[in-house]
Design a protein around this motif. Structure first.
Motif, PDB file in Angstrom:
ATOM      1  N   SER A   1     -23.205  57.802  25.974  1.00  0.00           N
ATOM      2  CA  SER A   1     -24.621  57.732  25.590  1.00  0.00           C
ATOM      3  C   SER A   1     -25.532  58.321  26.655  1.00  0.00           C
ATOM      4  O   SER A   1     -26.433  59.130  26.359  1.00  0.00           O
ATOM      5  N   ASP A   2     -25.346  57.928  27.913  1.00  0.00           N
ATOM      6  CA  ASP A   2     -26.214  58.445  28.976  1.00  0.00           C
ATOM      7  C   ASP A   2     -26.025  59.944  29.157  1.00  0.00           C
ATOM      8  O   ASP A   2     -26.992  60.699  29.361  1.00  0.00           O
ATOM      9  N   GLU A   3     -24.766  60.381  29.101  1.00  0.00           N
ATOM     10  CA  GLU A   3     -24.496  61.811  29.261  1.00  0.00           C
ATOM     11  C   GLU A   3     -25.146  62.633  28.158  1.00  0.00           C
ATOM     12  O   GLU A   3     -25.736  63.699  28.403  1.00  0.00           O
TER      13      GLU A   3
ATOM     14  N   ALA B   1     -27.810  61.788  26.381  1.00  0.00           N
ATOM     15  CA  ALA B   1     -29.268  61.764  26.554  1.00  0.00           C
ATOM     16  C   ALA B   1     -29.717  62.764  27.613  1.00  0.00           C
ATOM     17  O   ALA B   1     -30.704  63.498  27.446  1.00  0.00           O
ATOM     18  N   VAL B   2     -29.007  62.828  28.763  1.00  0.00           N
ATOM     19  CA  VAL B   2     -29.360  63.767  29.826  1.00  0.00           C
ATOM     20  C   VAL B   2     -29.189  65.215  29.352  1.00  0.00           C
ATOM     21  O   VAL B   2     -30.046  66.094  29.593  1.00  0.00           O
TER      22      VAL B   2
END
Length: 1326
Positions: A1233-1235, A1237-1238
């Protein structure tokens, strides 16, 4: 040690009595009695004093009859009656129907039924015996005057004539004396035969007159009427005859020239023991001998003989005797006046301690007795720290045998001392006051009360009262008495000053409440009533006057003291009443919470005790059931006794159970109300009760309050003194709390109690009274035992936890204090004992040695210091050194002495430890030649005290090489750096050596530090570079002032190493700032997906073309890879989810089929269509699995896990493997998820808006799919194939198959049980 106490006494007036004859029958089921008078057969119910049956003798036959025997037939509600005229009648007591079942022409002298009522024995007027069945069918008839001896005829083995045999105390003259002729029976003998059955009904005996010799003999026949034995000639044998129900003895009476005896015979007719009656040889006639049903009491009915030459005894006596340890005790003497002469006396057939007596004056009396121990441990002793002498009084005729068990244990029939009385004793009462608990009052058969006291005598008792005290086992004749015996006070005559009718002879349940008040129970006039009577003692007038009385509804069974003005009465139904003696107010007994309480059934022994101050009633029924209030706590109790801290009871399973009284009463009742299998789950269950094994048949006699002595009596009568562990620890606790450490130590040493309790029971008390403790223990030997037993453990919470649960709080336990307990106690003792070194030198040494770590060297120095002050020749020094060789190994002691560097002390120790001088003298001589520091270094090196050795050799400037070798050998680098001055050559040498050592241990950063200290910059640079500390490496490089090209080259190498480790951020910084390689820094940023940093570098250094040429293609490639991963995970999750559902459905069908076939609980692939032995295959597999588990390595474990999580279709645990794979895929998507989004943010930054939106949309779709599938993946169905054999759907076959399958072995190989986390759904927020 038990007396016969009178529990109940009924006095019933017999209707239609006239002059009663001598025959009585008892219905044991209802308690009704049947007897005959001159004109009637009468039945009476003693409970209501009413006639329930009556029939005239003239109605029985058509002629006058004289009844010779009556027997009640249980189950038929009929009386079997024999008459002198020869008729045998059967009379139904319900319908009064009379049936003549037989007739004998010669008449019937008596009848006797066998104990099982299967055979009837008739004694006829022709001196014959007829045996009949229960249906009155004759079996045989024999004469009881046969000529033969019987089948048990003795065999002559040829041991010579009587004249040549040993005659014992009679001497040789007995061989020359001639036997006198056989004498006829005594003149007053009625010449009638007597019949007695053995308890099992296999034999019966007939006591009769020999028609030839005219003397009394008895013969024994078998049940089949076969003669077995004929007795030997016994001169003076009387008519009384009885057979002990247990079968061991037959009894009769014998009149000898100087005494009147009850004699016993074996079945073969040989005499076997006797005892003497307490009357003159010509005073009384024995009319009846009879044992009760359990063979514990022998009744002797005596009637006075009519004589003209001497004063006559005017009363009949019924004496009750018991035997213990081969001694016969007279326990009860029941006198009857001439107006109430007994005409029939008989024990009850069922209730072994119930006695029936019909008297001449038309009265029927019923007595109920119980065996009880008369001891001085009154309930009020619980408030007294002294506890009295624990006297136990045993009645034996005119003597009361006294034994104070707190001081001595005297085996019966001996005693400590005897109280001699003017007449036979019937009851005993001890004072209920704690101040005079050993004072005793004895109720005599005459109704008088004799009082004895332990206080100093103030008056002299007249000799005519015949009250004396005679020492026995306590010494006295030429010996000093071990106890202070009682002394007589007075004899009180009973007078009545109340309106109620008081039967003085039938008073029972005597209680001595205080010095001037006595309480007792008298039988009531009305049915089912008793009188409670309060007596007042007047010592000046020697009277015991009944001052108050009241009628109590119901028959009182027991009286229990709870205070000096209050008693608890128990009625026959178990109902409890509370009686205030001062005003005789009687109310129902209620608990402190106001609830009425009664015992569930009548109890023959009742006591009062408290649990944490809350009072309760303890009762023991006739059928061995024990109760606290209305709660049953034991169903097999044989005896009990109340102690100041415990309630003790013995069981028929030969156990002593100890119930703590330091527990709340509610907890105790809850514990015993809970089934045995669930008691272990209750709070404080371990401290409520503990038990120990006893010898078979043991019963409690008494327990000494505030002491540890528990006295038991064995079935034969001998005593056993034991000290239960709970009593010992209770005593120890009390002594320690009272600062009586000396007594506590003696008790603990005697009973092998761990000495740590001297400190653990009350640590603060010990710390505040160390001097008192040392003074109490007295000798160094005792102190040494205590010190040597010390352990770093609180024994009140471990070994003895169940005994000290309520005296030690675990919340107050200091773990740090426990771990240093030995050192703390030793230090406290050392501080106090150092004030008197000469006396406590050995104890001081012991304390030093026991400390952790052991301070042997300090102990030796203390000895050396003391020796310097008093001289080496002091015996204390010599003894202490010898003692140390016991505490410490000789070689260790020598080495410790050597470690003090004091050669005088070394020589002293060596002499006492008996070492060989050839071994240590050359070494000592060599050491003395060295310089001090080097000598100490040599000693430390020998003793392997290397840090100390380093300290000493560092001061020797000429031995640095040896010092450096010591450092290297024993890795003492850190210690060495502290001993040498920083910056010196020696310091640098040690640093360089230390750095090389650290490099060999792959501790490169520490090695770099050491190289930096000793100035080796190049080696420091290499070490820092190897450690991965890039910025320190560069700082050293700058410190070395290298050329820019060298720094740049070094920086690129460091950056490559950082990239290989995944440290892209550090690599970018090093390439950008130290190597000045912009393109390399940009490439590293792109590899690390550091998009913002890459754009920043391009803009910073004005290389815009890099954005188009490198950054945009790299981010597009990253976008494509991320989308591919998401698509792959999506497809995998959907595919595996479908397969999981299919596998679960397949296994459920297989499970249901297996349940139907009776093989439930096994996985489908564990059997096949060709398998025939399911249990065998499962067992084999489980066995092999458990074998492979042994010694499994990590590599084999990973290989096994990989095999278990195989996704191959049809594999054994495919469903579990699919669950594991699905959870891994879902977690992977969630972690992206974080990857995502970035990446989407930087796609928009670089104007890839469509890519950014598509990536986010794909990611949302995958997460939504996962959220939708989660409930179907982790559901209840995943546990369906793990159901056990038992349950509502199980069958007998399925249960048996599951039991045979050894599920534990299957579970061991099942990944379900090795990793239960796969059954927990992942935390996933859609």
């Amino acid at each position: 040690m038990r007396n016969l106490s009178l529990l109940e006494c009924s006095n019933v007036s017999i209707p239609k009595s006239g002059n009663c004859d001598a025959h009585l029958a008892v219905d044991s089921d209802t308690g009704r009695i049947y007897f005959n008078t001159e004109s009637y057969l009468v039945g009476v119910d003693p409970t209501c004093h009413e006639e329930i049956f009556s029939i005239g003798l003239e109605e029985l036959t058509d002629h006058a009859v004289q009844v010779t025997g009556i027997h009640f037939l249980q189950g038929e509600e009929s009386l079997c009656v024999s008459t002198l005229e020869g008729d045998l009648l059967l009379i139904n007591v319900q319908s009064n129907m009379v049936e003549c079942v037989g007739s004998v022409e010669s008449g019937l002298l008596s009848i006797s039924w066998s104990p099982d009522q299967e055979l009837l024995l008739l004694v006829t007027g022709h001196d014959t015996i007829i045996i009949m069945t229960r249906e009155f069918d004759p079996i045989s008839e024999v004469s009881f005057h046969p000529k033969e001896f019987g089948e048990g005829q003795f065999v002559n083995v040829g041991w010579g004539k009587k004249e040549t045999q040993f005659h014992g105390s009679e001497g040789k003259e007995a061989a020359m004396s001639r036997q006198e002729g056989i004498r006829n029976a005594l003149p007053w003998d009625d010449k009638k035969p007597r019949v007695a059955w053995r308890g099992d009904g296999q034999f019966f005996g007939v006591h009769l007159i020999d028609p030839v010799a005219g003397n009394r003999i008895f013969r024994v026949w078998s049940r089949e009427c076969t003669l077995q034995y004929t007795s030997e000639y016994v001169e003076g044998l009387e008519s009384a005859f009885a057979w002990k129900p247990s079968g061991s003895l037959l009894a009769s009476s014998q009149r000898r020239p100087n005494r009147h005896d009850i004699v016993f015979f074996e079945k073969n007719g040989l005499q076997h023991g006797e005892f003497t009656l307490p009357f003159g040889k010509d005073d009384m006639e024995v009319k009846l001998l009879q044992w009760n049903s359990d063979s514990s009491i022998l009744l002797v009915w005596l009637s006075p003989l009519k004589r003209d030459d001497a004063p006559q005894e005017s009363t009949d006596h019924v004496l009750l005797w018991t035997v213990s340890n081969y001694h016969w005790y007279l326990k009860q003497s029941l006198p009857y006046t001439s107006e109430e002469t007994p005409v029939c006396v008989q024990w009850d057939g069922e209730s072994s301690h119930k006695l029936h007596v019909i008297c001449k004056g038309g009265r029927y009396k019923q007595y109920t007795f119980a065996k009880s121990v008369c001891h001085s441990n009154a309930p009020l002793l619980q408030q007294c720290n002294d506890g009295g002498m624990s006297n136990v009084a045993v009645i034996d005729g005119k003597s009361v045998l006294m034994t104070p068990f707190k001081i001595m244990t005297v085996p019966p029939p001996m005693c400590a001392f005897k109280l001699e009385l003017p007449s036979q004793a019937n009851a005993i009462m001890f004072s209920s006051l704690s101040s005079s608990s050993d004072d005793i009052a004895v109720v005599l058969k005459t109704g008088d009360v004799a009082i004895f006291s332990t206080s100093d005598p103030k008056i002299t008792v007249p000799e005519e009262l015949k009250l004396t005290v005679k020492l026995d086992g306590a010494g006295g004749i030429g010996f000093s008495a071990r106890v202070k015996p009682h002394h007589p006070v007075c004899v009180l005559g009973i007078t009545v000053d109340v309106a109620d009718s008081i039967d003085i002879q039938a008073l029972h349940h005597w209680v001595w409440l205080n010095m001037h008040t006595v309480f007792a129970i008298s039988p009531g006039v009305l049915p089912a009533t008793d009188h409670a009577v309060v007596f007042e003692i007047d010592y000046a007038k020697s009277t015991l006057t009944a001052k108050k009385s009241c009628t109590v509804d119901g028959v009182i069974l027991t009286v229990t003291v709870i205070s000096d003005d209050c008693v608890v009465l128990q009625r026959q139904d178990g109902h409890l009443l509370k009686c205030q003696v001062s005003d005789l107010s009687i109310t129902d007994y209620v608990l402190p919470n106001g609830v009425e309480v009664s015992l569930p059934r009548q109890c023959l022994q009742v006591a009062y005790c408290t649990f944490k101050g809350v009072g309760c009633i303890v009762g023991l029924s006739e059928h061995s059931r024990m109760y606290i209030n209305d709660t049953e706590i034991a169903s097999d109790c044989s005896s009990f006794c109340v102690h100041s801290d415990f309630l003790f009871l013995t069981t028929h399973s030969h156990q002593l159970r100890c119930i703590s009284r330091n527990v709340n009463l509610q907890d105790v009742l809850r514990y015993y109300s809970t089934p045995a299998e669930g008691r272990s789950l209750l709070e404080n269950c371990a401290v409520i009760e503990n038990h120990r094994v006893l010898e078979r048949g043991s019963k409690i006699v008494t327990v000494t309050p505030f002491d540890s002595r528990l006295i038991l009596q064995m079935p034969r009568g001998n005593l056993e003194l034991i000290h239960p562990r709970c009593l010992v620890l209770s005593l120890v606790n009390r002594l320690i709390k009272g600062l009586e450490y000396g007594k506590a130590f003696t008790v603990m040493k005697k009973h092998r109690i761990n000495m740590n309790l001297l400190y653990d029971i009350d640590q603060r008390l010990f710390e505040a009274n160390v001097a008192k403790f040392i003074e109490e223990l007295g000798s160094t030997a005792n102190i040494n035992i205590f010190i040597c037993d010390l352990q770093n453990e609180d024994f009140t919470g471990t070994m003895y936890r169940q005994y000290f649960f309520f005296t030690t709080s675990t919340s107050d336990t200091n773990l740090d204090g426990i771990s240093s307990k030995i050192n703390f106690v030793c230090d406290a003792l050392i501080t106090e004992m150092a004030k008197n070194e000469k006396r406590f030198m050995m104890s001081l040494v012991t304390a030093h040695v026991r400390k952790q770590p052991s301070e042997v060297s300090l102990a030796l120095k203390r000895i050396k210091t003391f020796a310097d002050s008093v001289g080496l020749d002091c015996k204390t020094i010599s003894d202490t050194l010898k003692y140390m060789t016991v505490l410490v190994d000789s070689n260790t002691l020598f080495n410790e002495a050597l470690g003090t560097y004091d050669f005088k002390l070394v020589l002293m120790v060596a002499e006492k430890s008996q070492l060989d001088p050839k071994e240590y003298l050359p070494m000592l001589k060599e050491l003395q030649e060295f310089e001090d520091n080097y000598r100490q270094y040599k000693i430390d090196a020998k003793l392997r005290r290397y840090p100390s050795a380093l300290k000493h050799i560092s001061r020797c400037n000429d031995h640095f090489d040896e010092c450096l070798e010591l450092i290297r050998t024993h890795e003492l680098y850190e210690e060495a750096l502290k001993l040498f001055e920083e910056g010196s050559k020696k310091y640098s040498t040690i640093c360089k050596s230390y750095a090389k050592y650290l490099e060999s241990q792959n501790k490169h950063e520490k090695a770099g530090n050491m190289f930096l200290r000793c100035g080796e910059l190049q080696r420091a640079l290499d070490s820092y570079s190897s450690s991965g500390n890039y910025f320190v490496t560069m700082s050293v490089a700058y410190k070395m002032k290298l050329q820019p090209e060298e720094i740049s080259q070094r920086a690129r190498k460091i950056a490559d190493r950082a990239k290989s480790r995944g440290d892209y951020r550090d690599a970018v910084d090093i390439l950008e700032y130290h190597a000045r390689d912009i393109e390399g820094a940009l490439e590293a940023a792109l590899h690390g997906h550091m998009w913002a940093r890459a754009v920043c570098i391009s803009e910073k250094y004005a290389k815009i073309e890099l954005i188009e040429n490198q950054i945009r293609p790299a981010i597009v490639e990253a976008y494509n890879q991320t989308c591919q991963v998401l698509e792959f995970n999506k497809e995998t999750i959907v595919k595996q989810c479908k397969r999981l559902q299919a596998v679960r459905q397949l296994k459920e069908r297989q499970r249901m089929q297996a349940l139907f076939d009776g093989v439930e609980g096994l996985d489908s692939d564990m059997y096949s269509d060709t398998s025939s032995t399911m249990a065998g295959s499962v067992s084999s597999r489980a066995s092999s699995t458990s074998t492979r588990n042994t010694g499994r390595t990590s590599k084999s474990r990973r290989k096994k896990e990989k095999k278990l999580y195989s996704l191959k279709e049809g594999s054994k645990f495919e469903d579990v493997a699919l669950l594991h794979a699905l959870k891994s895929a879902i977690v992977a998507v969630d972690n992206m998820s974080d990857e995502v989004a970035v990446l989407a943010s930087h796609l928009r930054l670089l104007r890839f808006d469509d890519f950014s939106a598509g990536l986010l949309s794909l990611h949302r779709d995958v997460r939504a799919l996962i959220a939708q599938l989660l409930p179907t993946i982790w559901c209840d169905a995943m546990f369906s194939n793990d159901q056990r054999a038992t349950g509502p759907e199980s069958t007998a076959n399925s249960i048996v198959a599951a039991m045979q399958s050894k599920p534990s072995a299957v579970e061991d190989s099942n990944p379900m049980f090795s990793d239960l986390s796969i059954f927990i759904p992942p935390k996933f927020d859609a």
